[in-house]
Design a protein around this motif. Structure first.
Motif, PDB file in Angstrom:
ATOM      1  N   ALA A  76       1.008  -1.197   0.151  1.00  0.00           N
ATOM      2  CA  ALA A  76      -0.008   0.112  -0.048  1.00  0.00           C
ATOM      3  C   ALA A  76       0.780   1.320  -0.018  1.00  0.00           C
ATOM      4  CB  ALA A  76      -0.796   0.044   1.199  1.00  0.00           C
ATOM      5  N   SER A  77       2.023   1.230   0.533  1.00  0.00           N
ATOM      6  CA  SER A  77       2.851   2.428   0.591  1.00  0.00           C
ATOM      7  C   SER A  77       3.528   2.879  -0.312  1.00  0.00           C
ATOM      8  CB  SER A  77       3.957   2.186   1.863  1.00  0.00           C
ATOM      9  OG  SER A  77       5.015   1.213   1.331  1.00  0.00           O
ATOM     10  N   ILE A  78       3.422   2.027  -1.260  1.00  0.00           N
ATOM     11  CA  ILE A  78       4.357   2.492  -2.849  1.00  0.00           C
ATOM     12  C   ILE A  78       3.139   2.817  -3.822  1.00  0.00           C
ATOM     13  CG2 ILE A  78       6.567   1.694  -2.452  1.00  0.00           C
ATOM     14  CD1 ILE A  78       4.375  -0.205  -4.628  1.00  0.00           C
ATOM     15  N   GLN A  79       2.009   2.700  -3.518  1.00  0.00           N
ATOM     16  CA  GLN A  79       1.017   2.955  -4.520  1.00  0.00           C
ATOM     17  C   GLN A  79       1.219   4.501  -5.148  1.00  0.00           C
ATOM     18  OE1 GLN A  79      -0.879   0.606  -6.291  1.00  0.00           O
ATOM     19  NE2 GLN A  79       0.346  -0.725  -4.521  1.00  0.00           N
ATOM     20  N   HIS A  80       1.705   5.314  -4.389  1.00  0.00           N
ATOM     21  CA  HIS A  80       2.137   6.698  -4.923  1.00  0.00           C
ATOM     22  C   HIS A  80       3.053   6.454  -6.253  1.00  0.00           C
ATOM     23  CE1 HIS A  80       6.288   6.538  -3.447  1.00  0.00           C
ATOM     24  NE2 HIS A  80       5.529   5.994  -2.405  1.00  0.00           N
ATOM     25  N   LEU A  81       3.489   5.197  -6.332  1.00  0.00           N
ATOM     26  CA  LEU A  81       4.271   5.161  -7.593  1.00  0.00           C
ATOM     27  C   LEU A  81       3.422   4.683  -8.885  1.00  0.00           C
ATOM     28  CD1 LEU A  81       7.461   3.380  -6.383  1.00  0.00           C
ATOM     29  CD2 LEU A  81       7.144   5.704  -6.919  1.00  0.00           C
ATOM     30  N   ARG A  82       2.215   4.429  -8.560  1.00  0.00           N
ATOM     31  CA  ARG A  82       1.224   4.096  -9.583  1.00  0.00           C
ATOM     32  C   ARG A  82       0.980   5.020 -10.717  1.00  0.00           C
ATOM     33  NH1 ARG A  82      -1.705  -0.411 -10.787  1.00  0.00           N
ATOM     34  NH2 ARG A  82      -3.422  -0.204 -12.278  1.00  0.00           N
ATOM     35  N   ASP A  83       1.014   4.814 -12.014  1.00  0.00           N
ATOM     36  CA  ASP A  83       0.586   5.608 -13.139  1.00  0.00           C
ATOM     37  C   ASP A  83      -0.766   5.233 -13.465  1.00  0.00           C
ATOM     38  OD1 ASP A  83       1.811   7.741 -15.318  1.00  0.00           O
ATOM     39  OD2 ASP A  83       0.785   6.434 -16.444  1.00  0.00           O
ATOM     40  N   PRO A  84      -1.574   6.433 -14.011  1.00  0.00           N
ATOM     41  CA  PRO A  84      -2.943   6.009 -14.535  1.00  0.00           C
ATOM     42  C   PRO A  84      -2.986   4.829 -15.655  1.00  0.00           C
ATOM     43  CG  PRO A  84      -2.797   8.437 -14.460  1.00  0.00           C
ATOM     44  CD  PRO A  84      -1.219   7.883 -14.024  1.00  0.00           C
ATOM     45  N   ASP A  85      -1.813   4.636 -16.435  1.00  0.00           N
ATOM     46  CA  ASP A  85      -1.729   3.686 -17.353  1.00  0.00           C
ATOM     47  C   ASP A  85      -1.762   2.264 -16.858  1.00  0.00           C
ATOM     48  OD1 ASP A  85       0.824   3.424 -16.832  1.00  0.00           O
ATOM     49  OD2 ASP A  85       1.362   3.942 -18.884  1.00  0.00           O
ATOM     50  N   GLY A  86      -1.460   2.295 -15.436  1.00  0.00           N
ATOM     51  CA  GLY A  86      -1.383   0.826 -14.807  1.00  0.00           C
ATOM     52  C   GLY A  86      -0.066   0.403 -14.492  1.00  0.00           C
ATOM     53  N   SER A  87       1.127   1.168 -15.281  1.00  0.00           N
ATOM     54  CA  SER A  87       2.457   0.888 -14.727  1.00  0.00           C
ATOM     55  C   SER A  87       2.909   1.591 -13.554  1.00  0.00           C
ATOM     56  CB  SER A  87       3.314   1.169 -15.887  1.00  0.00           C
ATOM     57  OG  SER A  87       3.211   2.763 -16.081  1.00  0.00           O
ATOM     58  N   TYR A  88       4.088   1.304 -13.142  1.00  0.00           N
ATOM     59  CA  TYR A  88       4.552   1.744 -11.842  1.00  0.00           C
ATOM     60  C   TYR A  88       5.956   2.418 -12.101  1.00  0.00           C
ATOM     61  CZ  TYR A  88       1.215  -0.256  -8.789  1.00  0.00           C
ATOM     62  OH  TYR A  88      -0.108  -0.611  -8.511  1.00  0.00           O
ATOM     63  N   TRP A  89       6.216   3.621 -11.622  1.00  0.00           N
ATOM     64  CA  TRP A  89       7.572   4.229 -11.892  1.00  0.00           C
ATOM     65  C   TRP A  89       8.472   3.755 -10.966  1.00  0.00           C
ATOM     66  CZ3 TRP A  89       8.049   8.506 -14.886  1.00  0.00           C
ATOM     67  CH2 TRP A  89       6.720   9.115 -15.687  1.00  0.00           C
ATOM     68  N   THR A  90       9.806   3.612 -11.348  1.00  0.00           N
ATOM     69  CA  THR A  90      10.710   3.158 -10.415  1.00  0.00           C
ATOM     70  C   THR A  90      10.923   3.365  -8.969  1.00  0.00           C
ATOM     71  OG1 THR A  90      11.911   2.649 -12.461  1.00  0.00           O
ATOM     72  CG2 THR A  90      13.255   2.417 -10.520  1.00  0.00           C
TER      73      THR A  90
END
Length: 351
Positions: free
Chosen positions: A287-301
């Motif tokens: 839950a703590s790294i969902q701030h990395l989620r992009d609207p397209d479903g991918s995740y920033w590093t």
């Protein structure tokens, strides 16, 4: 269609399916799964990304990735360390990178039950593990790599890579047993490696077998993630550096002294905690790294939390994959959700 994992209050199945689709969007026509479009492909992260495709129901795309591995395997069972858009940029051999094919193949087989796939990939796994075993030292540890051209091996044994090889050997042994082709040498190598990892990680400071852990969090939790260390010993190992790496509400530092949290390391620690039975803490980390989620479903590093900037400015295939695999583990969704949790610590060689 395979049901994608969902973690209530954290990610939905639809969101995880979108993450799988984002990984597919990064896949090259060859089947390779690079770090990001136009970036490098390495044999380990390629397999991790393929595993996420299996979990989210993109089986054909996952099999295209495994077919890439089959085609690109060299005669000695290895793969180049780094390929960019089909061109080899580092022809060296990394023993851990080569071993990980066994984890991916076993994982995909568990999910699909596809006997033809397992039969097709068996020669690839056998050749890869045969290559990897050449890197094992007398003390049980594996040298990290070598020069493909000369055959020279580098002496260092790195704890993260060795912990991953431990899991890979377990999966390879399972594949061999499934095909009724057991190999006692693999079991003996697994046992020696596990003993070496447990011996060194039990020390608070002085390491005698492996190169001393670096400042990276992977060197801290991978002995648990790979399965060699569990139970009370695993709990003690986690407690030893928890405050150095875990930033509450933001994720896990990649490097202990830098204000930089990364999605992959956070989710890998979550997998390690789940393997120890600390699933609630694992869910909090995811839950703590969902701030990395992009609207397209991918995740920033990652994120530099000191200034709120994403770094590097990339959405990496393997970060998205780590989130999917962690979500699958804690939700117990796919048939293969225990691929990290169920690693066996010790095997016996048949008399």
């Amino acid at each position: 269609m395979t049901a994608a994992p969902a973690v209530p209050g954290v990610v939905t199945a639809e969101q995880m399916r979108a993450t799988g689709a984002a990984i597919v969007g990064m896949q090259e026509e060859s089947g390779a799964l690079p770090w990001f479009p136009g970036g490098q492909t390495d044999p380990w992260d390629h397999i991790e990304s393929a595993m996420a495709l299996s979990v989210t129901g993109f089986h054909a795309e996952a099999e295209a990735a495994y077919e890439w591995s089959r085609r690109k395997q060299r005669a000695d069972g290895s793969w180049p360390i780094r390929t960019v858009c089909g061109k080899v940029e580092d022809a060296g051999t990394d023993s851990n990178f080569c071993a990980y094919i066994a984890v991916g193949v076993w994982h995909h087989y568990l999910i699909t039950g596809d006997d033809a796939f397992l039969q097709r990939m068996w020669p690839v796994v056998w050749s890869a593990i045969d290559c990897v075993l050449r890197f094992q030292r007398d003390d049980g540890a594996f040298r990290w790599g070598g020069d493909h051209r000369t055959g020279a091996m580098f002496g260092e044994a790195l704890i993260t890579g060795n912990a991953s090889i431990f899991q890979a050997l377990d999966c390879a042994i399972r594949i061999a047993a499934e095909l009724d082709q057991p190999d006692d040498a693999w079991t003996a190598a697994h046992t020696k490696l596990g003993d070496a990892i447990r011996t060194d990680t039990a020390r608070d400071s002085e390491w005698e077998i492996f190169t001393p852990p670096s400042e990276h969090s992977m060197d801290w939790y991978y002995p648990i993630l790979g399965g060699a260390v569990r139970g009370e010993a695993g709990q003690k190992l986690i407690a030893r550096r928890w405050n150095d790496f875990v930033v509450p509400g933001k994720g896990v530092r990649c490097v202990d002294h830098r204000p930089w949290v990364t999605g992959a390391e956070t989710c890998e620690l979550a997998l390690a905690l789940d393997a120890l039975g600390d699933t609630d803490d694992a869910i909090r980390l995811i839950a703590s790294i969902q701030h990395l989620r992009d609207p397209d479903g991918s995740y920033w590093t990652g994120l530099v939390f000191a200034d709120g900037k994403r770094w590097p400015v990339e959405k990496s295939c393997w970060t998205s994959a780590a989130v999917v695999l962690a979500a699958d583990a804690v939700s117990r969704t796919s048939v293969a959700n225990g691929i990290f949790r169920d690693v066996r610590q010790r095997l016996t060689v048949a008399p």
